[in-house]
Structure formats: structure tokens, C-alpha cells
Design an enzyme around this catalytic site. Structure first.
Site, PDB file in Angstrom:
ATOM      1  CB  SER A   1      -0.683   0.109   1.310  1.00  0.00           C
ATOM      2  OG  SER A   1      -1.486   1.161   1.485  1.00  0.00           O
TER       3      SER A   1
ATOM      4  CE1 TYR B   1      -4.181  -1.922   5.178  1.00  0.00           C
ATOM      5  CE2 TYR B   1      -3.188   0.250   4.585  1.00  0.00           C
ATOM      6  CZ  TYR B   1      -3.841  -0.902   4.188  1.00  0.00           C
ATOM      7  OH  TYR B   1      -3.803  -1.186   2.753  1.00  0.00           O
TER       8      TYR B   1
ATOM      9  CE  LYS C   1      -1.183  -3.774   3.329  1.00  0.00           C
ATOM     10  NZ  LYS C   1      -1.511  -5.025   2.602  1.00  0.00           N
TER      11      LYS C   1
HETATM   12  N1  LIG Z   1      -8.605  -0.743  -1.027  1.00  0.00           N
HETATM   13  C1  LIG Z   1      -7.672   0.233  -0.988  1.00  0.00           C
HETATM   14  O1  LIG Z   1      -7.833   1.347  -1.063  1.00  0.00           O
HETATM   15  C2  LIG Z   1      -6.337  -0.327  -0.881  1.00  0.00           C
HETATM   16  C3  LIG Z   1      -5.160   0.560  -1.145  1.00  0.00           C
HETATM   17  C4  LIG Z   1      -3.733   0.144  -1.290  1.00  0.00           C
HETATM   18  C5  LIG Z   1      -3.652  -1.166  -0.777  1.00  0.00           C
HETATM   19  N2  LIG Z   1      -4.570  -2.184  -0.591  1.00  0.00           N
HETATM   20  C6  LIG Z   1      -4.423  -3.510  -0.263  1.00  0.00           C
HETATM   21  O2  LIG Z   1      -4.755  -4.234  -1.097  1.00  0.00           O
HETATM   22  C7  LIG Z   1      -4.949  -5.574  -0.755  1.00  0.00           C
HETATM   23  C8  LIG Z   1      -6.633  -5.926  -0.946  1.00  0.00           C
HETATM   24  O3  LIG Z   1      -7.436  -4.992  -0.219  1.00  0.00           O
HETATM   25  P1  LIG Z   1      -9.031  -4.828  -0.745  1.00  0.00           P
HETATM   26  O4  LIG Z   1      -9.331  -3.373  -0.439  1.00  0.00           O
HETATM   27  O5  LIG Z   1      -9.032  -5.014  -2.426  1.00  0.00           O
HETATM   28  O6  LIG Z   1      -9.572  -5.806   0.320  1.00  0.00           O
HETATM   29  P2  LIG Z   1     -11.183  -6.233   0.337  1.00  0.00           P
HETATM   30  O7  LIG Z   1     -11.553  -6.090   1.777  1.00  0.00           O
HETATM   31  O8  LIG Z   1     -12.083  -5.798  -0.589  1.00  0.00           O
HETATM   32  O9  LIG Z   1     -10.732  -7.770   0.058  1.00  0.00           O
HETATM   33  C9  LIG Z   1      -9.993  -8.500   0.864  1.00  0.00           C
HETATM   34  C10 LIG Z   1     -10.246  -9.830   0.813  1.00  0.00           C
HETATM   35  O10 LIG Z   1      -9.483 -10.686   1.620  1.00  0.00           O
HETATM   36  C11 LIG Z   1     -10.155 -11.697   2.271  1.00  0.00           C
HETATM   37  N3  LIG Z   1      -9.652 -12.037   3.507  1.00  0.00           N
HETATM   38  C12 LIG Z   1      -9.411 -11.217   4.645  1.00  0.00           C
HETATM   39  N4  LIG Z   1      -8.798 -11.627   5.628  1.00  0.00           N
HETATM   40  C13 LIG Z   1      -8.395 -12.867   4.932  1.00  0.00           C
HETATM   41  C14 LIG Z   1      -7.697 -13.827   5.603  1.00  0.00           C
HETATM   42  N5  LIG Z   1      -7.105 -13.952   7.151  1.00  0.00           N
HETATM   43  N6  LIG Z   1      -7.149 -14.799   5.025  1.00  0.00           N
HETATM   44  C15 LIG Z   1      -7.680 -14.959   3.583  1.00  0.00           C
HETATM   45  N7  LIG Z   1      -8.540 -14.044   2.994  1.00  0.00           N
HETATM   46  C16 LIG Z   1      -8.770 -13.101   3.859  1.00  0.00           C
HETATM   47  C17 LIG Z   1     -11.572 -11.338   2.144  1.00  0.00           C
HETATM   48  O11 LIG Z   1     -12.466 -12.252   2.627  1.00  0.00           O
HETATM   49  C18 LIG Z   1     -11.725 -10.425   1.025  1.00  0.00           C
HETATM   50  O12 LIG Z   1     -12.385 -11.423   0.161  1.00  0.00           O
HETATM   51  C19 LIG Z   1      -4.862  -5.394   0.991  1.00  0.00           C
HETATM   52  O13 LIG Z   1      -3.563  -6.130   1.147  1.00  0.00           O
HETATM   53  C20 LIG Z   1      -4.931  -4.016   1.067  1.00  0.00           C
HETATM   54  O14 LIG Z   1      -4.134  -3.624   2.159  1.00  0.00           O
HETATM   55  C21 LIG Z   1      -5.978  -2.035  -0.560  1.00  0.00           C
END
Ligand SMILES: NC(=O)c1ccc[n+]([C@@H]2O[C@H](COP(=O)([O-])OP(=O)(O)OC[C@H]3O[C@@H](n4cnc5c(N)ncnc54)[C@H](O)[C@@H]3O)[C@@H](O)[C@H]2O)c1
Length: 379
Positions: free
Chosen positions: A254, A267, A271
Site C-alpha cells: 500500500s 495498518y 505494511k
Molecule cells: N482498498 C484500498 O484502497 C487499498 C489501497 C492500497 C492497498 N490495498 C491493499 O490491497 C489488498 C486488498 O485490499 P482490498 O481493499 O481489495 O480488500 P477487500 O477487503 O476488498 O478484500 C479483501 C479480501 O481478503 C479476504 N480476507 C480477509 N482476511 C483474510 C484472511 N485472513 N485470509 C484469507 N483471506 C482473507 C476477504 O475475505 C476479502 O475477500 C490489501 O492487502 C490492502 O491492504 C488496498
């Protein structure tokens, strides 16, 4: 009866021994039509002995018949069927002719990817795009209902490639070990492991409970270690058995892994730690031709984390009055978009391009690639 766990130490090597220009997939069966078996090798001894024996036997088979065997009985483990695609394995098993029209080449054809958190959000988007580009994908997620439904939807429109769902909790070492075992039984191994599952519970020092801090650290930080720990032996076994072949571990990090995040330290801390793991894993694994990199996306405003109408951050921030003068969700969104030089949030396609960049080169490892529209830059 489950297939012998030893398969994890043998099949990724066999998959490579039997691959030429394209990397094959291999599926293991407990029971199989004996008349279709082309080669029998005992798998009773140490895995290394079995692999050495397989190399010799495959070589003699090739000399005698002029081609590689496709069906090998690994005595004591299971019968392995090998082909370029899962569809061709299905045809071989059902003894049906291959419809050549199904064998279309895409950017990710011949690749098999495990994507944790692949049931929705960034992970779900990467699953969908890689599948469209011809990869085989393993949707590895806690959410069984959503993940299974997603895999079956994707398979309806698939070519010769395939999507599978495996339930996993990345914070549990045993669960990740089981995921790797399932992936090997289904595809013979994998070429890229995308550690994407992540959770976010924001809060300052006054609000954050030790339990919430521990929970986030276990998923976002320890979860990445668990994935690298159990994925790397398979990847190393593959690279050791195919010269010039590279494999990847990619962490979806992230922009909060590059810069502190106010009232969101649990968080950001996990990260930042992830980047330390990436750099260190990269040093350890590059001599084995396994690259390890992170991708650091900016905010995914269109994903569920931000846009969920009930629990999304836009609603939460609107209700909490976090953005001065904001009266609607659109006002909150506009405030956050204005902080990005590109004027918009990060999309799945932006992240996909970074993932392909990493996968397609052979001289980049230990990096944290920002995909932030200019919001966060490397120092
Ligand atoms: N959404 C954002 O703005 C953003 C920005 C930068 C980075 N990220 C990173 O991208 C990645 C995905 O984020 P997102 O926003 O798409 O998430 P999201 O919440 O939409 O989806 C996360 C998925 O992970 C699954 N999950 C949660 N805990 C789990 C576990 N212990 N084991 C297996 N699966 C598990 C959930 O069931 C879900 O399907 C994350 O690592 C997040 O930190 C997100």
C-alpha cells in the site's frame, strides 16, 4: 483418503521436467484407469531420490518413444496427468478429442497464480484479469461462499484455463500449508504467489485495542510471512528443475507502506514491515531465481473498502465529519481524489500492469513499486 503430502515435494519438479517451451500443468489422481498409465516410478523413498529417478525414466521414455509421457503413476502417492492446460488434462482423462479452438494464447497463458484475498476487491480484480489473459488462478480466500461462486462464474467463460477456490486463513500457518498442497494437487505447482489478503481497522492510540492491533498484524504482516514460507519451497523446486525459469512472490502492499498514516498505524506498521520482508526474502531467494517484490497501490476508491454503501470508508468519513463541509459521499470522494496528482483513485488495471511488469522481467527484485497516481513517490 487424501493424496500423500509428499506430492508437494515431488510434483512441482516433475511439472518442470516435463515442460519444454511452455510450462505445463499437472494434476494428481488417487485412482486412475490403469491402461492409460505410460510410466511407473516408485515414490516410496526420499523425494530427492524419486525426482532423480523420474529424470532418468522420463529421459529413457523420450528416447524410446520420441515424446514425453503424459500419465505417470507415482507409486505410493498418486497418478499424475500432465498437459499444457487443465482443459487438455480433462480431455485426456475423459478420452475426448481436444477442441483446438479452446487453446487461445493470452498474456498470462501458461502461468498459474495463487491470489490470496481473491474473492473481491483488488484480489478479485486481479483474478478476473489474469483469467481473461489465460492464466490458471487459485482464489484463496476466507470467504468460501463468494470465492466458490466467483470461481464457477469464471469457469463458465474460460478457454483452456481454469479457476479454483481454496478456503484459507492467511494468518494460520497450517491453513496456508494446506492451500499450497491443494494448489499442487490441482495444477502441479504455481508460477506466481500474490499475497494480497489484507484487513484494515483504523484508529488512533486512544481507540486501538491490543486485540485489533494483533488481529491486523497477524493478517497483514505474519500472513505474508506464512505465504512466503510455504510458497517458496515449491517455487525453488520448480526453478531448480528448469534452467532459465523464474518464479514470483508479489505482495500487494500500500502507499501506507511508504508513508505513515494518521490514526491508522496498525495498518501502516504492518505494511512497512511487509517491505522489510520483501527486501529480505528477495536477497534470500534471488539466487534461486525467485523474485520477491511489493506493489504499493494508492486508494482504490471504487472497491468495497471505500465504496461499500454501509461499511465503506466514504460513508464512515461522512458520518464522522472527517472532511470539513462535506455533505454527501461524492463530496468526500472529491476531497480524496483532489489529493492525487492523477486526479483519481487507483484501479485494478493499474495494479495489474505493475504485477505484469514484475512478472515479465528478470532483473527486478526486492522492490516496492508505487502505483499511486503520483500521490506517494519513492525517496
Ligand atoms: N482498498 C484500498 O484502497 C487499498 C489501497 C492500497 C492497498 N490495498 C491493499 O490491497 C489488498 C486488498 O485490499 P482490498 O481493499 O481489495 O480488500 P477487500 O477487503 O476488498 O478484500 C479483501 C479480501 O481478503 C479476504 N480476507 C480477509 N482476511 C483474510 C484472511 N485472513 N485470509 C484469507 N483471506 C482473507 C476477504 O475475505 C476479502 O475477500 C490489501 O492487502 C490492502 O491492504 C488496498
Amino acid at each position: 483418503m487424501a493424496i500423500n503430502n509428499k506430492i508437494v515435494e515431488i510434483l512441482p519438479a516433475l511439472r518442470m521436467i516435463l515442460s519444454q517451451d511452455k510450462i505445463n500443468v499437472a494434476k494428481v489422481y488417487e485412482e486412475f484407469e490403469a491402461s492409460l498409465v505410460q510410466l511407473e516410478v516408485s515414490a516410496q523413498g526420499e523425494a530427492k531420490e524419486t525426482i532423480d529417478q523420474l529424470k532418468k525414466e522420463v529421459e529413457s521414455y523420450k528416447e524410446e518413444k520420441g515424446c514425453f509421457p503424459n500419465v505417470i503413476d507415482l507409486k505410493g502417492v498418486g497418478v499424475v496427468v500432465v498437459a499444457e492446460t487443465p482443459y487438455e488434462i480433462d480431455c485426456l482423462v475423459a478420452q475426448k478429442p481436444v477442441d483446438k479452438a479452446k487453446l487461445v494464447n493470452g498474456r498470462a497463458s501458461g502461468k498459474t497464480a495463487i491470489i490470496t484475498g481473491g474473492a473481491q476487491g483488488f484480489g478479485g480484480g486481479l483474478v478476473e484479469l489474469m483469467m481473461k489473459d489465460g492464466a490458471n488462478v487459485i482464489i484463496a480466500d476466507l470467504n468460501e461462499e463468494k470465492g466458490k461462486e466467483f470461481a464457477s462464474e469464471l469457469n463458465k467463460g474460460a478457454g483452456a484455463n481454469k479457476a479454483c477456490f481454496v478456503k484459507v486463513d492467511v494468518s494460520s500457518p497450517d491453513s496456508v500449508k494446506e492451500l499450497v498442497y491443494q494448489a499442487v494437487c490441482e495444477f502441479g505447482g504455481f508460477d506466481v504467489f500474490i499475497s494480497n489478503a489484507g484487513v484494515l481497522r483504523a484508529g488512533g492510540l486512544d481507540e486501538m485495542t491490543p486485540e485489533d492491533f494483533e488481529f491486523m498484524t497477524k493478517v497483514n504482516y505474519t500472513g505474508y510471512f506464512n505465504c512466503a514460507k510455504y510458497a517458496s519451497p515449491v517455487l525453488k523446486l520448480q526453478t531448480a528443475n528448469k534452467s532459465g525459469y523464474f518464479a514470483d512472490i508479489i505482495q500487494i502492499n500500500s502507499k501506507s507502506g511508504l508513508k505513515g498514516s494518521n490514526r491508522n498505524f496498525a495498518y501502516a506498521g504492518g505494511k512497512f514491515g511487509g517491505i522489510g520482508l520483501t527486501q529480505s526474502f528477495a536477497m534470500e531467494l534471488m539466487p534461486s531465481r525467485v523474485k520477491v517484490n511489493s506493489v504499493c497501490p494508492g486508494n482504490f476508491f471504487d472497491g468495497p473498502l471505500w465504496s461499500d454503501p454501509e461499511k465503506g470508508l466514504f460513508v464512515q468519513y461522512l458520518n464522522a465529519g472527517k472532511v470539513k463541509g462535506a455533505k454527501t459521499i461524492e463530496d468526500v470522494k472529491a476531497f480524496y481524489e483532489a489529493q492525487v496528482p492523477a486526479g483519481r483513485g487507483c484501479t485494478v488495471l493499474d495494479v495489474m500492469r505493475a504485477v505484469y511488469y514484475i512478472m515479465e522481467q528478470e532483473y527486478e527484485t526486492g522492490q516496492a513499486v508505487p502505483v499511486t497516481g503520483g500521490q506517494e513517490m519513492l525517496k
